[in-house]
Design an enzyme around this catalytic site. Sequence first.
Site, PDB file in Angstrom:
ATOM      1  N   GLY A  14      13.241 -12.963  -0.635  1.00 57.36           N
ATOM      2  CA  GLY A  14      12.403 -13.292   0.505  1.00 57.36           C
ATOM      3  C   GLY A  14      10.981 -13.651   0.120  1.00 57.36           C
ATOM      4  O   GLY A  14      10.722 -14.343  -0.870  1.00 57.36           O
ATOM      5  N   ILE A  15      10.027 -13.181   0.910  1.00 54.24           N
ATOM      6  CA  ILE A  15       8.620 -13.483   0.661  1.00 54.24           C
ATOM      7  C   ILE A  15       8.186 -12.966  -0.703  1.00 54.24           C
ATOM      8  O   ILE A  15       7.443 -13.636  -1.420  1.00 54.24           O
ATOM      9  CB  ILE A  15       7.750 -12.888   1.788  1.00 54.24           C
ATOM     10  N   ASP A  64      11.441  -3.281  -6.515  1.00 60.62           N
ATOM     11  CA  ASP A  64      12.152  -3.253  -5.235  1.00 60.62           C
ATOM     12  C   ASP A  64      13.026  -2.017  -5.162  1.00 60.62           C
ATOM     13  O   ASP A  64      13.300  -1.376  -6.182  1.00 60.62           O
ATOM     14  CB  ASP A  64      12.984  -4.520  -5.056  1.00 60.62           C
ATOM     15  N   TYR A  92       6.586  -2.145  14.626  1.00 62.03           N
ATOM     16  CA  TYR A  92       6.299  -3.157  13.609  1.00 62.03           C
ATOM     17  C   TYR A  92       4.890  -3.721  13.783  1.00 62.03           C
ATOM     18  O   TYR A  92       4.119  -3.792  12.821  1.00 62.03           O
ATOM     19  CB  TYR A  92       7.335  -4.276  13.680  1.00 62.03           C
ATOM     20  N   ASP A 133      10.565   2.886  -4.785  1.00 62.75           N
ATOM     21  CA  ASP A 133      10.577   3.334  -3.390  1.00 62.75           C
ATOM     22  C   ASP A 133       9.125   3.583  -3.011  1.00 62.75           C
ATOM     23  O   ASP A 133       8.523   4.560  -3.463  1.00 62.75           O
ATOM     24  CB  ASP A 133      11.412   4.607  -3.246  1.00 62.75           C
ATOM     25  N   ASN A 192       3.876  -5.942  -0.892  1.00 63.13           N
ATOM     26  CA  ASN A 192       4.687  -6.789  -0.028  1.00 63.13           C
ATOM     27  C   ASN A 192       5.869  -6.063   0.614  1.00 63.13           C
ATOM     28  O   ASN A 192       6.395  -6.535   1.621  1.00 63.13           O
ATOM     29  CB  ASN A 192       5.196  -7.994  -0.830  1.00 63.13           C
TER      30      ASN A 192
END
Length: 265
Positions: free
Chosen positions: A15-16, A35, A168, A76, A103
Amino acid sequence: MGKARTVLVTGGARGIGRGIAQSFLEAGHAVMIADLALTPDGGGSDWTYELASHSEMARTVEELAPLGDIRGTPLDVTDAASCDAAVAATVEAFGGLDVLVNNAGVVDSGTLETFSEERWDKIFDVNVKGVFLMTRAAADSLRASDDAAIVNTASIAGKRGAPSMAAYCGSKWAVVGITQSFALELAGDGIRVNALCPGMVGTAMWSDHLMANQSNESFEQRMQDIIPLGRPQTVEDMGQAAVFLATAPNVSGIALNVAGGFEMR
């Protein structure tokens, strides 16, 4: 192009985050992607879309390797020890750290009455506390750099509310506020801190959750209808903006919209 720097991108497997990693590699920098990647196939997620897997992170490293020096490490962002370990792995691999890109993030939606307390806490743990823990873990290494920067991925959702998106939106407003606070706090150390505010990017958050019941064609059409520049944003757009924010020598404390004119505040 300036001198090569070392960049740590959280949520960098796809993704981004992947787009940001690619842009830094193309600009001549070394990149560590970090990640969650807790399972081989990304399964077992309790979210409405799959999170990154071991194999996905390995594939990203392999596919981007022709562009430059890139490696991967598990992370994490809600766990302080994991954040410390990701920074340590980066410094060990590359000899230092110059740019931190916070991110990693998650999304969920629901009305006031239906949204659970557990879900609310999880979004804030990842999207907000994760920025704090990673920045704290990286601070000393960034202070040792002579060209240090932090880029936090916020969102245009951090500038305007939306129905059923309170958690969010609230978390991304918090990222903008944290960015401004850290920009002031770390300015004396020569560390520039900025936020990137993506608009509508066709990542898993959009395709698998926010527009799960609509086709790709309807997503493209909808973006043409509501975005002044007439197209959705891409991960490449985000990568180019992140490189700018990490490179501009006298830019700090801003929240840059990359949204095709959809959001202008």
